[in-house]
Design an enzyme around this catalytic site. Structure first.
Site, PDB file in Angstrom:
ATOM      1  CG  ASP A  55      -2.269   0.750   0.845  1.00 28.65           C
ATOM      2  OD1 ASP A  55      -2.806   0.515  -0.251  1.00 28.65           O
ATOM      3  OD2 ASP A  55      -2.720   1.580   1.657  1.00 28.65           O
ATOM      4  CD  GLU A  96      -2.575   7.846   3.141  1.00 29.50           C
ATOM      5  OE1 GLU A  96      -3.504   8.618   3.443  1.00 29.50           O
ATOM      6  OE2 GLU A  96      -2.658   6.993   2.260  1.00 29.50           O
ATOM      7  CD  GLU A 148      -8.839   8.801  -1.008  1.00 25.81           C
ATOM      8  OE1 GLU A 148      -8.494   7.680  -0.570  1.00 25.81           O
ATOM      9  OE2 GLU A 148      -8.108   9.814  -0.931  1.00 25.81           O
ATOM     10  CD  GLU A 218      -9.240  -0.056  -3.293  1.00 26.91           C
ATOM     11  OE1 GLU A 218      -8.805  -0.703  -2.310  1.00 26.91           O
ATOM     12  OE2 GLU A 218      -8.732   1.011  -3.667  1.00 26.91           O
TER      13      GLU A 218
HETATM   14  C1  LIG Z   1      -5.340   0.195  -2.466  1.00 23.57           C
HETATM   15  C2  LIG Z   1      -5.727   1.464  -1.767  1.00 23.57           C
HETATM   16  N1  LIG Z   1      -6.922   2.008  -2.004  1.00 23.57           N
HETATM   17  C3  LIG Z   1      -7.286   3.160  -1.383  1.00 23.57           C
HETATM   18  C4  LIG Z   1      -6.431   3.789  -0.513  1.00 23.57           C
HETATM   19  C5  LIG Z   1      -6.861   5.039   0.194  1.00 23.57           C
HETATM   20  N2  LIG Z   1      -6.314   6.220  -0.369  1.00 23.57           N
HETATM   21  C6  LIG Z   1      -5.185   6.774   0.095  1.00 23.57           C
HETATM   22  O1  LIG Z   1      -4.520   6.377   1.002  1.00 23.57           O
HETATM   23  C7  LIG Z   1      -5.182   3.193  -0.293  1.00 23.57           C
HETATM   24  N3  LIG Z   1      -4.278   3.706   0.551  1.00 23.57           N
HETATM   25  N4  LIG Z   1      -4.869   2.026  -0.921  1.00 23.57           N
END
Ligand SMILES: Cc1ncc(CNC=O)c(N)n1
Length: 227
Positions: A55, A96, A148, A218
Site C-alpha cells: 500500500d 500519510e 477513497e 480493491e
Molecule cells: C489500495 C488502496 N486504495 C485506497 C487507498 C486510500 N487512499 C489513500 O490512502 C489506499 N491507501 N490504498
C-alpha cells in the site's frame, strides 16, 4: 441494509444509486475477509505487513493521480470549492507517506526492498490510464471518490462497537476510519454527484465503468495482501 450503505444512500445521488446497483461488488471491496479478520482480531500479521508494504507503493503512485484530478478541477470545474477539497486530500497524503514509513519501521518492514506485486502494478496502471488530458474530470473524480470510500468504509468497520481490532492496528484503522476522512469522502461524493448530474450519457457510462474497475482492483488488492 447496513448502516454504511444507508448513510451513503441518503443523498439519493447517482453514486448512491450505483452503490445499490453494484452492492455485491461494493460489499466485496468494503467487507473483504482481510478487513473482517482485522475486525475480529484473527488477522495474520504477515498479511498485514504485506498489505503495508504494497500500500505504501500504491500511495506513492496515488499522489500523481490525485494531482491530475486537482489539475482537471482547476481547468474544468464549474465550482471553485472543488479545488480546495482536492488540495486538502493531496496535502494529507504528505502525512500519510510519513506515517507509512514510521509504521513500516515499527513492524520491521523494509520499504526500500519491496517490489510491487502484479496486482498492485495493474492497479497503478489503471490510475495512470485516468491521468491523461483525454479523461474527463467527471470520470476521474468518480474513480477518486470510489478509491477513497472503499478504504473509509472498510477501516471504519474495524472501529465500530463490538469490533475486536488488535490495539497495534488501531492507528491504521483510524487513519482511514476517522471522522475527518469520512467528511472528505462525503465532499468527494457531493462533487461527483454534482458532476454526474450534468454529464453526458457517454460520460455517465465511463464513470460507472470506472467505479466498477476501482471496486475490482480493491478486491484484488486485499486478495493479494492476504496471500
Ligand atoms: C489500495 C488502496 N486504495 C485506497 C487507498 C486510500 N487512499 C489513500 O490512502 C489506499 N491507501 N490504498
Amino acid at each position: 441494509m447496513e448502516a454504511g450503505l444507508e448513510q451513503l444512500a441518503e443523498a439519493e445521488g447517482t453514486t448512491a444509486t450505483w452503490l445499490k446497483k453494484h452492492h455485491l461488488m461494493y460489499t466485496a471491496a468494503t467487507r473483504h475477509p482481510l478487513i473482517l479478520s482485522i475486525r475480529d482480531g484473527s488477522i495474520d500479521l504477515d498479511s498485514f505487513k504485506r498489505w503495508l508494504g504494497q500500500d505504501y507503493l500504491f500511495v506513492r503512485a496515488f499522489v500523481p493521480f490525485v494531482s491530475s484530478v486537482l489539475l482537471k478541477a482547476c481547468r474544468e470545474s464549474d465550482n471553485n470549492s472543488d479545488m480546495e477539497v482536492l488540495l486538502s486530500g493531496l496535502a494529507s497524503l504528505n502525512g500519510e507517506i510519513k506515517w507509512f514509513k514510521k509504521e513500516a519501521s515499527k513492524w520491521g518492514v523494509v520499504l526500500s526492498s519491496i517490489a510491487p506485486q502484479k496486482v498492485n502494478q495493474d492497479y497503478c496502471r489503471f490510475l495512470e490510464s485516468l491521468m491523461g488530458p483525454d479523461v474527463e474530470y467527471t470520470v476521474a473524480i468518480t474513480a477518486l471518490w470510489a478509491i477513497e470510500v472503499v478504504y473509509q468504509q472498510s477501516f471504519a468497520h474495524c472501529l465500530e462497537e463490538g469490533s475486536r481490532t488488535p490495539p497495534e492496528l488501531a492507528e491504521t484503522c483510524q487513519r482511514w476510519g476517522n471522522e475527518g476522512f469520512g467528511q472528505y469522502c462525503q465532499s468527494l461524493q457531493k462533487i461527483t454527484d454534482r458532476r454526474l448530474l450534468r454529464a453526458t450519457n457517454e460520460e455517465l457510462k465511463k464513470a460507472e465503468v470506472a467505479l466498477l474497475r476501482v471496486l475490482e482492483h480493491e478486491v484484488e488488492f486485499w486478495n493479494m495482501s492476504q496471500g
